[in-house]
Design a protein around this motif. Structure first.
Motif, mmCIF file in Angstrom:
data_model
loop_
_atom_site.group_PDB
_atom_site.id
_atom_site.type_symbol
_atom_site.label_atom_id
_atom_site.label_comp_id
_atom_site.label_asym_id
_atom_site.label_seq_id
_atom_site.Cartn_x
_atom_site.Cartn_y
_atom_site.Cartn_z
ATOM 1 N N GLN A 3 44.892 36.811 46.426
ATOM 2 C CA GLN A 3 45.788 37.925 46.697
ATOM 3 C C GLN A 3 45.603 39.004 45.650
ATOM 4 N N LEU A 4 45.576 40.245 46.111
ATOM 5 C CA LEU A 4 45.446 41.402 45.237
ATOM 6 C C LEU A 4 46.531 42.404 45.607
ATOM 7 N N GLN A 5 47.165 42.959 44.596
ATOM 8 C CA GLN A 5 48.245 43.917 44.817
ATOM 9 C C GLN A 5 47.993 45.139 43.952
ATOM 10 N N ALA A 6 47.698 46.261 44.606
ATOM 11 C CA ALA A 6 47.434 47.502 43.883
ATOM 12 C C ALA A 6 48.699 48.344 43.812
ATOM 13 N N SER A 7 48.848 49.053 42.710
ATOM 14 C CA SER A 7 49.995 49.942 42.545
ATOM 15 C C SER A 7 49.649 51.034 41.546
ATOM 16 N N GLY A 8 50.528 52.014 41.453
ATOM 17 C CA GLY A 8 50.366 53.042 40.436
ATOM 18 C C GLY A 8 49.944 54.404 40.941
ATOM 19 N N GLY A 9 49.688 54.523 42.232
ATOM 20 C CA GLY A 9 49.303 55.823 42.767
ATOM 21 C C GLY A 9 50.456 56.793 42.742
ATOM 22 N N SER A 21 47.160 49.805 38.736
ATOM 23 C CA SER A 21 47.206 48.396 38.364
ATOM 24 C C SER A 21 46.828 47.537 39.562
ATOM 25 N N CYS A 22 46.128 46.461 39.282
ATOM 26 C CA CYS A 22 45.773 45.499 40.323
ATOM 27 C C CYS A 22 46.191 44.117 39.831
ATOM 28 N N ALA A 23 47.155 43.546 40.506
ATOM 29 C CA ALA A 23 47.621 42.201 40.164
ATOM 30 C C ALA A 23 46.873 41.199 41.026
ATOM 31 N N ALA A 24 46.209 40.263 40.366
ATOM 32 C CA ALA A 24 45.393 39.276 41.069
ATOM 33 C C ALA A 24 46.047 37.910 40.964
ATOM 34 N N SER A 25 46.029 37.163 42.037
ATOM 35 C CA SER A 25 46.638 35.834 41.999
ATOM 36 C C SER A 25 45.891 34.882 42.925
ATOM 37 N N ARG A 26 46.093 33.609 42.635
ATOM 38 C CA ARG A 26 45.577 32.521 43.467
ATOM 39 C C ARG A 26 44.063 32.408 43.444
ATOM 40 N N PHE A 27 43.440 32.792 42.322
ATOM 41 C CA PHE A 27 42.029 32.485 42.145
ATOM 42 C C PHE A 27 41.708 32.472 40.654
ATOM 43 N N SER A 105 29.086 40.636 48.296
ATOM 44 C CA SER A 105 30.090 41.428 49.003
ATOM 45 C C SER A 105 31.497 41.132 48.500
ATOM 46 N N TYR A 106 32.322 42.168 48.579
ATOM 47 C CA TYR A 106 33.723 42.022 48.214
ATOM 48 C C TYR A 106 34.493 41.514 49.434
ATOM 49 N N ASP A 107 34.975 40.316 49.322
ATOM 50 C CA ASP A 107 35.629 39.680 50.460
ATOM 51 C C ASP A 107 37.146 39.773 50.419
ATOM 52 N N TYR A 108 37.680 40.127 49.253
ATOM 53 C CA TYR A 108 39.128 40.130 49.091
ATOM 54 C C TYR A 108 39.589 41.530 48.708
ATOM 55 N N TRP A 109 40.588 42.013 49.442
ATOM 56 C CA TRP A 109 41.039 43.383 49.261
ATOM 57 C C TRP A 109 42.553 43.442 49.154
ATOM 58 N N GLY A 110 43.009 44.314 48.289
ATOM 59 C CA GLY A 110 44.429 44.591 48.237
ATOM 60 C C GLY A 110 44.756 45.766 49.143
ATOM 61 N N GLN A 111 46.035 46.044 49.288
ATOM 62 C CA GLN A 111 46.415 47.217 50.053
ATOM 63 C C GLN A 111 46.131 48.454 49.202
ATOM 64 N N GLY A 112 45.993 49.578 49.804
ATOM 65 C CA GLY A 112 45.651 50.778 49.059
ATOM 66 C C GLY A 112 46.854 51.405 48.392
ATOM 67 N N THR A 113 46.554 52.221 47.396
ATOM 68 C CA THR A 113 47.577 53.038 46.761
ATOM 69 C C THR A 113 47.052 54.474 46.746
ATOM 70 N N LEU A 114 47.888 55.395 47.182
ATOM 71 C CA LEU A 114 47.458 56.773 47.375
ATOM 72 C C LEU A 114 47.547 57.559 46.082
ATOM 73 N N VAL A 115 46.445 58.214 45.754
ATOM 74 C CA VAL A 115 46.400 59.132 44.620
ATOM 75 C C VAL A 115 46.167 60.532 45.174
ATOM 76 N N THR A 116 47.056 61.446 44.851
ATOM 77 C CA THR A 116 46.935 62.828 45.293
ATOM 78 C C THR A 116 46.926 63.723 44.070
ATOM 79 N N VAL A 117 45.859 64.509 43.939
ATOM 80 C CA VAL A 117 45.726 65.416 42.802
ATOM 81 C C VAL A 117 45.802 66.844 43.327
ATOM 82 N N SER A 118 46.801 67.562 42.894
ATOM 83 C CA SER A 118 46.977 68.938 43.359
ATOM 84 C C SER A 118 46.276 69.909 42.410
ATOM 85 N N SER A 119 45.798 70.996 42.988
ATOM 86 C CA SER A 119 45.075 71.982 42.165
ATOM 87 C C SER A 119 46.009 73.026 41.590
#
Length: 119
Positions: A3-9, A21-27, A105-119
């Motif tokens: 399990q992977l959990q991304a956050s911080g966007g 941040s990416c929290a990794a568990s169960r491996f 290959s990367y077989d395990y993926w977390g959900q995405g976190t959106l990063v928006t950079v304004s100009s």
């Protein structure tokens, strides 16, 4: 199951910073390579950075070298992506992913976190 959990966007102005941040568990953390990818709608997914927790080796795509830093905390099973001097072209959904060190290959993926950079 891995399990992977991304956050911080979030939303930040150009030149600003964010830490993902990416929290990794169960491996077995040190037996895997952890990577950050990003995807812009309509474009191909791009590998941004990766780290091998067992030896600390890192990789960065050219466009983020000198601005992004990947790091790990093997005790907490966390991987971080410090993003400085952000640019509008860094806007994307960022994903963390994992693969065993011995595979391609990367077989395990977390959900995405959106990063928006304004100009």
């Amino acid at each position: 199951e891995v399990q992977l959990q991304a956050s911080g966007g979030g939303l930040v102005q150009a030149g600003g910073s964010l830490r993902l941040s990416c929290a990794a568990s169960r491996f077995a953390f040190d037996d895997y390579v952890i990577a950050w990818f990003r995807r812009v709608p309509g474009k191909e997914r791009e590998a941004v950075s990766c780290i091998s927790p067992s030896d600390g080796n890192t990789y960065y795509t050219d466009s983020v070298k000198g601005r992004f830093t990947i790091s790990k905390d093997s005790i907490k099973n966390m991987v971080y992506l410090q993003m400085n001097n952000l640019k509008p072209e860094d806007t994307a959904i960022y994903y963390c992913a994992a693969k065993p060190r011995t595979t391609m290959s990367y077989d395990y993926w977390g959900q995405g976190t959106l990063v928006t950079v304004s100009s």
